[in-house]
Design a protein around this motif. Structure first.
Motif, PDB file in Angstrom:
ATOM      1  N   UNK A 162      23.634  -8.722  -8.789  1.00 30.25           N
ATOM      2  CA  UNK A 162      22.639  -9.705  -9.166  1.00 30.25           C
ATOM      3  C   UNK A 162      22.842 -10.281 -10.184  1.00 30.25           C
ATOM      4  N   UNK A 163      22.761 -11.538 -10.114  1.00 34.36           N
ATOM      5  CA  UNK A 163      23.238 -12.627 -11.495  1.00 34.36           C
ATOM      6  C   UNK A 163      21.875 -13.465 -11.952  1.00 34.36           C
ATOM      7  N   UNK A 164      21.571 -13.226 -13.311  1.00 34.30           N
ATOM      8  CA  UNK A 164      20.674 -14.221 -13.957  1.00 34.30           C
ATOM      9  C   UNK A 164      21.274 -15.109 -14.623  1.00 34.30           C
ATOM     10  N   UNK A 165      21.178 -16.308 -14.262  1.00 33.15           N
ATOM     11  CA  UNK A 165      21.563 -17.602 -14.866  1.00 33.15           C
ATOM     12  C   UNK A 165      20.823 -17.822 -16.209  1.00 33.15           C
ATOM     13  N   UNK A 166      21.535 -18.032 -17.312  1.00 37.55           N
ATOM     14  CA  UNK A 166      20.988 -18.269 -18.415  1.00 37.55           C
ATOM     15  C   UNK A 166      20.972 -19.726 -19.034  1.00 37.55           C
ATOM     16  N   UNK A 167      20.125 -20.151 -19.260  1.00 40.09           N
ATOM     17  CA  UNK A 167      20.285 -21.915 -19.667  1.00 40.09           C
ATOM     18  C   UNK A 167      20.929 -22.035 -21.092  1.00 40.09           C
ATOM     19  N   UNK A 168      21.847 -23.090 -21.043  1.00 33.35           N
ATOM     20  CA  UNK A 168      22.295 -23.360 -22.397  1.00 33.35           C
ATOM     21  C   UNK A 168      21.292 -24.227 -23.286  1.00 33.35           C
ATOM     22  N   UNK A 169      21.265 -23.589 -24.310  1.00 35.15           N
ATOM     23  CA  UNK A 169      20.091 -24.025 -25.218  1.00 35.15           C
ATOM     24  C   UNK A 169      20.667 -24.094 -26.767  1.00 35.15           C
ATOM     25  N   UNK A 170      20.280 -24.981 -27.518  1.00 33.64           N
ATOM     26  CA  UNK A 170      20.679 -25.154 -29.114  1.00 33.64           C
ATOM     27  C   UNK A 170      19.369 -25.057 -29.886  1.00 33.64           C
ATOM     28  N   UNK A 171      19.596 -25.051 -31.075  1.00 31.26           N
ATOM     29  CA  UNK A 171      18.470 -25.043 -32.002  1.00 31.26           C
ATOM     30  C   UNK A 171      19.158 -26.058 -33.124  1.00 31.26           C
ATOM     31  N   UNK A 172      18.279 -27.030 -33.240  1.00 31.54           N
ATOM     32  CA  UNK A 172      18.874 -28.199 -34.506  1.00 31.54           C
ATOM     33  C   UNK A 172      18.651 -27.595 -35.888  1.00 31.54           C
ATOM     34  N   UNK A 173      19.761 -27.660 -36.514  1.00 32.01           N
ATOM     35  CA  UNK A 173      19.808 -27.203 -38.099  1.00 32.01           C
ATOM     36  C   UNK A 173      18.795 -27.973 -38.728  1.00 32.01           C
ATOM     37  N   UNK A 174      18.584 -29.204 -38.402  1.00 29.65           N
ATOM     38  CA  UNK A 174      17.748 -30.191 -39.481  1.00 29.65           C
ATOM     39  C   UNK A 174      16.113 -29.960 -39.234  1.00 29.65           C
ATOM     40  N   UNK A 175      15.787 -30.080 -37.897  1.00 30.77           N
ATOM     41  CA  UNK A 175      14.491 -30.178 -37.616  1.00 30.77           C
ATOM     42  C   UNK A 175      13.956 -28.716 -36.931  1.00 30.77           C
ATOM     43  N   UNK A 176      14.964 -27.876 -36.506  1.00 36.18           N
ATOM     44  CA  UNK A 176      14.804 -26.516 -35.986  1.00 36.18           C
ATOM     45  C   UNK A 176      14.061 -26.630 -34.469  1.00 36.18           C
ATOM     46  N   UNK A 177      14.322 -27.814 -33.853  1.00 34.52           N
ATOM     47  CA  UNK A 177      13.799 -27.963 -32.447  1.00 34.52           C
ATOM     48  C   UNK A 177      14.944 -27.559 -31.516  1.00 34.52           C
ATOM     49  N   UNK A 178      14.435 -26.567 -30.614  1.00 32.87           N
ATOM     50  CA  UNK A 178      15.041 -26.084 -29.695  1.00 32.87           C
ATOM     51  C   UNK A 178      15.242 -27.137 -28.364  1.00 32.87           C
ATOM     52  N   UNK A 179      16.413 -26.986 -27.684  1.00 27.44           N
ATOM     53  CA  UNK A 179      16.658 -28.236 -26.692  1.00 27.44           C
ATOM     54  C   UNK A 179      17.725 -27.651 -25.779  1.00 27.44           C
ATOM     55  N   UNK A 180      17.400 -28.217 -24.406  1.00 25.12           N
ATOM     56  CA  UNK A 180      18.704 -27.941 -23.506  1.00 25.12           C
ATOM     57  C   UNK A 180      19.733 -28.431 -23.939  1.00 25.12           C
ATOM     58  N   UNK A 181      21.121 -27.985 -23.746  1.00 28.99           N
ATOM     59  CA  UNK A 181      22.185 -28.551 -23.940  1.00 28.99           C
ATOM     60  C   UNK A 181      22.580 -29.208 -22.390  1.00 28.99           C
ATOM     61  N   UNK A 182      22.733 -30.257 -22.387  1.00 30.90           N
ATOM     62  CA  UNK A 182      23.088 -31.015 -20.989  1.00 30.90           C
ATOM     63  C   UNK A 182      24.528 -31.592 -21.135  1.00 30.90           C
ATOM     64  N   UNK A 211      27.245 -30.322 -22.058  1.00 29.84           N
ATOM     65  CA  UNK A 211      27.807 -29.893 -23.242  1.00 29.84           C
ATOM     66  C   UNK A 211      27.410 -30.841 -24.474  1.00 29.84           C
ATOM     67  N   UNK A 212      26.534 -31.840 -24.277  1.00 33.71           N
ATOM     68  CA  UNK A 212      26.169 -32.597 -25.408  1.00 33.71           C
ATOM     69  C   UNK A 212      25.121 -31.879 -26.067  1.00 33.71           C
ATOM     70  N   UNK A 213      25.213 -31.464 -27.578  1.00 28.67           N
ATOM     71  CA  UNK A 213      24.396 -30.876 -28.206  1.00 28.67           C
ATOM     72  C   UNK A 213      23.398 -31.808 -29.334  1.00 28.67           C
ATOM     73  N   UNK A 214      23.220 -32.891 -28.987  1.00 24.20           N
ATOM     74  CA  UNK A 214      22.576 -33.825 -29.836  1.00 24.20           C
ATOM     75  C   UNK A 214      21.067 -33.568 -29.653  1.00 24.20           C
ATOM     76  N   UNK A 215      20.394 -33.268 -30.678  1.00 24.78           N
ATOM     77  CA  UNK A 215      18.714 -33.180 -30.710  1.00 24.78           C
ATOM     78  C   UNK A 215      18.181 -34.285 -30.227  1.00 24.78           C
ATOM     79  N   UNK A 216      17.311 -34.026 -29.460  1.00 22.53           N
ATOM     80  CA  UNK A 216      16.534 -35.299 -28.771  1.00 22.53           C
ATOM     81  C   UNK A 216      15.458 -35.482 -29.875  1.00 22.53           C
ATOM     82  N   UNK A 217      14.845 -34.788 -30.560  1.00 23.86           N
ATOM     83  CA  UNK A 217      13.872 -35.119 -31.474  1.00 23.86           C
ATOM     84  C   UNK A 217      14.380 -36.038 -32.600  1.00 23.86           C
ATOM     85  N   UNK A 218      15.360 -35.602 -33.491  1.00 20.76           N
ATOM     86  CA  UNK A 218      15.735 -36.190 -34.572  1.00 20.76           C
ATOM     87  C   UNK A 218      17.081 -36.842 -34.522  1.00 20.76           C
ATOM     88  N   UNK A 219      17.920 -36.641 -33.240  1.00 23.44           N
ATOM     89  CA  UNK A 219      19.093 -37.331 -32.942  1.00 23.44           C
ATOM     90  C   UNK A 219      20.308 -36.817 -33.911  1.00 23.44           C
TER      91      UNK A 219
END
Length: 122
Positions: A64-84, A86-94
């Motif tokens: 039984x496999x549970x897939x875990x989403x690829x998520x990052x947290x911005x060091x600048x604004x602390x926004x959590x966002x999906x990494x799409x 493999x691009x980990x640019x914050x969508x809020x503060x860029x």
């Protein structure tokens, strides 16, 4: 095909734990696999089923496999966002200064086993 080696490692861990618990059969094994782990779940499932069919203790064990989403947290604004893609640019503060918080894991979460029923003495 590194999924075969991963499946072999999972089988070894499950066998050791089943032996320690005096299991008569392993019914299922539940994994968490991150979407950025690079693991092909279809290949892993195929390899696991092939390996478990060789041992009566594991024959028919469900993976039984549970897939875990690829998520990052911005060091600048602390926004959590999906990494799409493999691009980990914050969508809020860029900013490009994100810390990965999930999506790279491969963990055995639990396994369901059957054990022999103890005989009650009268």
């Amino acid at each position: 095909m590194h999924e075969l080696a991963i499946a072999q490692s999972i089988v070894e861990v499950v066998m050791a734990q089943a032996s320690e618990c005096r299991a008569t059969h392993v019914k299922s094994v539940r994994l968490q696999i991150g979407e950025a782990s690079g693991i092909m779940t279809d290949s892993l499932t195929f390899s696991f089923e092939m390996l478990t069919s060789l041992d009566p203790l594991l024959d028919g064990t469900q993976l039984l496999i549970e897939n875990i989403p690829h998520v990052a947290r911005c060091r600048t604004c602390a926004q959590e966002f999906a990494v799409v893609n493999l691009v980990s640019q914050c969508p809020l503060c860029q900013q490009w200064s994100g810390d990965i918080i999930s999506g790279t894991e491969l963990q055995i979460q639990e396994m369901e086993i059957e054990t022999a029923t103890p005989v009650m003495e009268e």
